[in-house]
Scaffold this motif. Structure first.
Motif, PDB file in Angstrom:
ATOM      1  N   UNK A  53      81.202  32.414  63.415  1.00  0.00           N
ATOM      2  CA  UNK A  53      80.286  33.326  62.706  1.00  0.00           C
ATOM      3  C   UNK A  53      80.311  34.702  63.360  1.00  0.00           C
ATOM      4  N   UNK A  54      80.349  34.728  64.691  1.00  0.00           N
ATOM      5  CA  UNK A  54      80.356  35.987  65.424  1.00  0.00           C
ATOM      6  C   UNK A  54      81.472  36.901  64.946  1.00  0.00           C
ATOM      7  N   UNK A  55      82.628  36.333  64.676  1.00  0.00           N
ATOM      8  CA  UNK A  55      83.820  37.135  64.388  1.00  0.00           C
ATOM      9  C   UNK A  55      84.063  37.327  62.897  1.00  0.00           C
ATOM     10  N   UNK A  56      83.846  36.276  62.098  1.00  0.00           N
ATOM     11  CA  UNK A  56      84.329  36.306  60.722  1.00  0.00           C
ATOM     12  C   UNK A  56      83.260  36.558  59.661  1.00  0.00           C
ATOM     13  N   UNK A  57      81.976  36.450  59.981  1.00  0.00           N
ATOM     14  CA  UNK A  57      80.943  36.620  58.969  1.00  0.00           C
ATOM     15  C   UNK A  57      81.058  37.980  58.293  1.00  0.00           C
ATOM     16  N   UNK A  58      81.028  37.985  56.968  1.00  0.00           N
ATOM     17  CA  UNK A  58      81.199  39.217  56.201  1.00  0.00           C
ATOM     18  C   UNK A  58      80.160  40.269  56.548  1.00  0.00           C
ATOM     19  N   UNK A  59      78.914  39.853  56.769  1.00  0.00           N
ATOM     20  CA  UNK A  59      77.853  40.809  57.086  1.00  0.00           C
ATOM     21  C   UNK A  59      77.753  41.090  58.575  1.00  0.00           C
ATOM     22  N   UNK A  60      78.669  40.498  59.353  1.00  0.00           N
ATOM     23  CA  UNK A  60      78.698  40.710  60.792  1.00  0.00           C
ATOM     24  C   UNK A  60      79.913  41.526  61.195  1.00  0.00           C
ATOM     25  N   UNK A  61      80.667  40.986  62.139  1.00  0.00           N
ATOM     26  CA  UNK A  61      81.823  41.725  62.653  1.00  0.00           C
ATOM     27  C   UNK A  61      82.933  41.839  61.615  1.00  0.00           C
ATOM     28  N   UNK A  62      83.146  40.772  60.835  1.00  0.00           N
ATOM     29  CA  UNK A  62      84.065  40.797  59.695  1.00  0.00           C
ATOM     30  C   UNK A  62      85.437  41.376  60.058  1.00  0.00           C
ATOM     31  N   UNK A  63      86.161  40.694  60.955  1.00  0.00           N
ATOM     32  CA  UNK A  63      87.451  41.205  61.398  1.00  0.00           C
ATOM     33  C   UNK A  63      88.461  41.288  60.256  1.00  0.00           C
ATOM     34  N   UNK A  64      88.239  40.527  59.191  1.00  0.00           N
ATOM     35  CA  UNK A  64      89.152  40.590  58.046  1.00  0.00           C
ATOM     36  C   UNK A  64      88.872  41.769  57.119  1.00  0.00           C
ATOM     37  N   UNK A  65      87.688  42.393  57.294  1.00  0.00           N
ATOM     38  CA  UNK A  65      87.274  43.469  56.376  1.00  0.00           C
ATOM     39  C   UNK A  65      87.391  42.994  54.928  1.00  0.00           C
ATOM     40  N   UNK A  66      86.877  41.811  54.689  1.00  0.00           N
ATOM     41  CA  UNK A  66      87.005  41.184  53.381  1.00  0.00           C
ATOM     42  C   UNK A  66      85.660  41.151  52.661  1.00  0.00           C
ATOM     43  N   UNK A  67      85.723  40.829  51.387  1.00  0.00           N
ATOM     44  CA  UNK A  67      84.516  40.677  50.580  1.00  0.00           C
ATOM     45  C   UNK A  67      83.859  39.335  50.886  1.00  0.00           C
ATOM     46  N   UNK A  68      82.577  39.232  50.547  1.00  0.00           N
ATOM     47  CA  UNK A  68      81.835  37.988  50.775  1.00  0.00           C
ATOM     48  C   UNK A  68      82.425  36.856  49.948  1.00  0.00           C
ATOM     49  N   UNK A  69      82.362  35.640  50.504  1.00  0.00           N
ATOM     50  CA  UNK A  69      82.913  34.474  49.813  1.00  0.00           C
ATOM     51  C   UNK A  69      82.188  33.221  50.292  1.00  0.00           C
ATOM     52  N   UNK A  70      82.667  32.075  49.858  1.00  0.00           N
ATOM     53  CA  UNK A  70      82.032  30.813  50.226  1.00  0.00           C
ATOM     54  C   UNK A  70      82.019  30.584  51.736  1.00  0.00           C
ATOM     55  N   UNK A  71      83.024  31.072  52.435  1.00  0.00           N
ATOM     56  CA  UNK A  71      83.090  30.843  53.873  1.00  0.00           C
ATOM     57  C   UNK A  71      81.882  31.451  54.587  1.00  0.00           C
ATOM     58  N   UNK A  72      81.362  32.560  54.064  1.00  0.00           N
ATOM     59  CA  UNK A  72      80.203  33.191  54.686  1.00  0.00           C
ATOM     60  C   UNK A  72      78.956  32.329  54.557  1.00  0.00           C
ATOM     61  N   UNK A  73      78.838  31.649  53.426  1.00  0.00           N
ATOM     62  CA  UNK A  73      77.694  30.752  53.245  1.00  0.00           C
ATOM     63  C   UNK A  73      77.738  29.623  54.276  1.00  0.00           C
ATOM     64  N   UNK A  74      78.923  29.073  54.496  1.00  0.00           N
ATOM     65  CA  UNK A  74      79.058  27.982  55.467  1.00  0.00           C
ATOM     66  C   UNK A  74      78.817  28.479  56.887  1.00  0.00           C
TER      67      UNK A  74
ATOM     68  N   UNK B 133      83.630  25.670  57.144  1.00  0.00           N
ATOM     69  CA  UNK B 133      83.999  27.063  57.413  1.00  0.00           C
ATOM     70  C   UNK B 133      85.395  27.135  58.023  1.00  0.00           C
ATOM     71  N   UNK B 134      85.680  26.254  58.957  1.00  0.00           N
ATOM     72  CA  UNK B 134      86.988  26.196  59.591  1.00  0.00           C
ATOM     73  C   UNK B 134      88.084  25.952  58.555  1.00  0.00           C
ATOM     74  N   UNK B 135      87.844  24.987  57.680  1.00  0.00           N
ATOM     75  CA  UNK B 135      88.811  24.649  56.637  1.00  0.00           C
ATOM     76  C   UNK B 135      89.081  25.840  55.727  1.00  0.00           C
ATOM     77  N   UNK B 136      88.016  26.525  55.291  1.00  0.00           N
ATOM     78  CA  UNK B 136      88.180  27.664  54.386  1.00  0.00           C
ATOM     79  C   UNK B 136      88.901  28.822  55.064  1.00  0.00           C
TER      80      UNK B 136
END
Length: 533
Positions: free
Chosen positions: A445-466, A486-489
């Motif tokens: 969550x620290x690294x990949x959450x869309x509303x957080x650090x979001x290293x992918x600079x991607x749009x929100x998706x199901x992975x953020x909910x998980x 989340x890991x799987x997605x």
């Protein structure tokens, strides 16, 4: 106070001579230090493989900086590296509400900062509020306090933190140096001043001088008397001081260790292991929990926004081949998380090498092979740049060859840690090569959450909910389900390309005793001592 045994100390030759082609054998736990008595004195010379950039642990994220920061500050709790149990440090005890939204800590009496001011409940409150105020500059610490609703000081030794939502990860976060403590005089300084060394902490060492790309000098604190419950002794640190020397070249670090110009090499290169074996140099080694070394696509770039391209990248990588060039204390990734991380699950089936599948995906997306073997579409080459500073060129060169076999060009640009950091901040990267150590799955969550650090600079998706839900659920089985989802997605959608698990190998002279890692595989020097020569 007695620390549980957590690592091994032995000649490197012993470990390597027992190692075949599979997992490395566990070295002997015997140590000649047991027959000697610890003694005060000496300045430990420690080689770092890169400039720390910013040594304020509230802001820092790289291992070189955190290895320095750990010596300057203490934490509310500590984490046992063997069991992952959270144990007392500055907090003697604590209570967590049934919904995991409220955390009450009862502090030790008599703790002070090195300027003499009290580390009491008000100081803890001020530090946590200062971390929140740092915003994005607190790249790790800020995420640990996400959703903080308020802090109430009941008395000088008792305070309660309340969060807007359940916060299953917070207790473990309180064991990290990212949530360590500094005096009010430090909190009033600018973030830039703190990065450069304006730090007055509560830890066993104080900062004397920080010179970029040269050294960091620490001296012991005479009145220190509140180590972690995992420590092997009470009172002040054994060492008089520590001098961290920035030595980027692995060969220079090796030569300096062999000639005893340094006492500790924190970054043993794979190619140096055989030499250390022959010289019977002691070492400690430990797998790093957290996010494995990986390539994270910048999905704001049009080519990497394509799911087919990201999936093809993952399929084109043959992770098993990496074992031949990484350390025997590392292994190919089988998940986004290292296997030493709580709630790890093996996703190696989703990471199977499938060059035919990669080629089919790219063909279907219109990327056609050119005369030079690199795919192109509408005049644009399927080419990506990876900027890195770590000593990982052989790994990336092998990945480069594997990707070329399916028509993808990977351009390698080895540069400095400061340049890589600037490119990440500005979003000027295609693929980000990194790992992140934390002994809790919330590191995702620290690294990949869309509303957080979001290293992918991607749009929100199901992975953020998980990711978000996994940090709020209290039931371990439910949390495991969400972490695994989340890991799987992240893998299936190509938001990261797992490569190999990190491990830290630290070599040192035979005059060094009591050196060990804490739970996040960073060095803790409080119990370290030097034998007189």
């Amino acid at each position: 106070m007695k620390r549980r045994p957590i690592t091994w100390t032995a000649p490197l030759a012993l470990a390597l001579s027992l190692t075949g082609c599979g997992d490395p054998a566990t070295p002997s736990a015997t140590s000649t230090a047991a027959a000697r008595s610890p003694a005060h004195g000496g300045v430990l010379k420690v080689a770092l493989d890169g400039d720390p950039l910013c040594i304020d642990p509230h802001q820092a994220g790289n291992n070189t900086a955190l290895n320095v920061g750990r010596q300057l500050t203490d934490s509310l709790t500590d984490q046992d590296p063997a069991s992952a149990e959270i144990v007392p440090w500055l907090a003697e005890r604590w209570e967590v509400s049934a919904d995991s939204r409220s955390f009450t800590f009862h502090l030790r009496d008599g703790v002070t900062f090195s300027d003499g001011s009290a580390l009491d409940a008000a100081a803890v409150k001020a530090n946590f509020e200062a971390i929140v105020a740092l915003g994005a500059r607190a790249s790790l610490a800020g995420t640990y306090l996400s959703g903080l609703e308020g802090i109430e000081v009941q008395d000088p030794r008792t305070l309660t933190l309340r969060f807007k939502q359940p916060n299953a990860q917070f207790l473990q976060a309180t064991s990290t140096m990212s949530l360590g403590f500094f005096a009010q005089s430090t909190l009033q300084r600018s973030s830039e001043e703190r990065c450069q060394g304006a730090l007055v902490g509560s830890g066993p060492f104080v900062l004397d001088k920080f010179t970029h790309n040269q050294s960091v000098r620490l001296s012991h604190r005479k009145d220190y008397a509140w180590p972690s419950s995992l420590a092997e002794h009470s009172g002040r640190a054994w060492l008089d001081g520590i001098e961290f020397l920035i030595i980027p070249e692995s060969g220079v670090r090796l030569g300096s260790l062999l000639s005893r110009q340094i006492d500790v090499n924190t970054g043993v290169a794979v190619q140096d292991e055989a030499i250390l074996e022959a010289q019977q140099i002691p070492f400690i080694a430990r797998p790093n929990p957290g996010i494995v070394f990986n390539l994270a696509p910048n999905e704001s770039r049009p080519r990497l926004k394509e799911l087919a391209v990201r999936q093809a990248l993952n399929k084109a990588i043959n992770r098993d081949e990496l074992q031949g060039i990484i350390s025997r204390y590392q292994k190919p990734a089988t998940s986004a998380l290292a296997s030493s991380t709580p709630l790890y699950r093996d996703f190696s089936a989703q990471l199977r090498h499938d060059p035919e599948g990669a080629a089919a995906l790219l063909d279907g997306a219109g990327w056609q092979l050119g005369a030079d073997g690199i795919r192109a579409r509408a005049g644009e080459r399927l080419s990506f740049r990876v900027d890195y500073w770590q000593a990982s060129t052989p790994v990336l060169e092998l990945i480069q060859q594997q990707l070329r076999q399916v028509g993808i060009e990977l351009r390698l640009n080895k540069t400095t840690i400061s340049q890589v950091s600037a490119q990440q901040t500005e979003g000027d990267y295609d693929l980000w090569f990194f790992n992140l150590t934390r002994a809790d799955p919330d590191v995702l969550r620290t690294v990949f959450l869309n509303s957080g650090r979001n290293v992918n600079r991607r749009d929100a998706s199901e992975v953020d909910q998980a990711l978000q839900a996994s940090s709020t659920l209290l039931d371990p089985s439910q949390r495991r389900t969400l972490v695994e989802r989340a890991n799987q997605l992240l893998i299936e959608q190509g938001h990261l390309l797992p490569l190999y698990e990190a491990a830290t190998v630290t070599a040192f002279g035979k005059q060094v005793n009591g050196l060990h890692y804490e739970a996040s595989t960073r060095l803790q020097f409080f119990d370290t001592w030097l034998e007189a020569q």
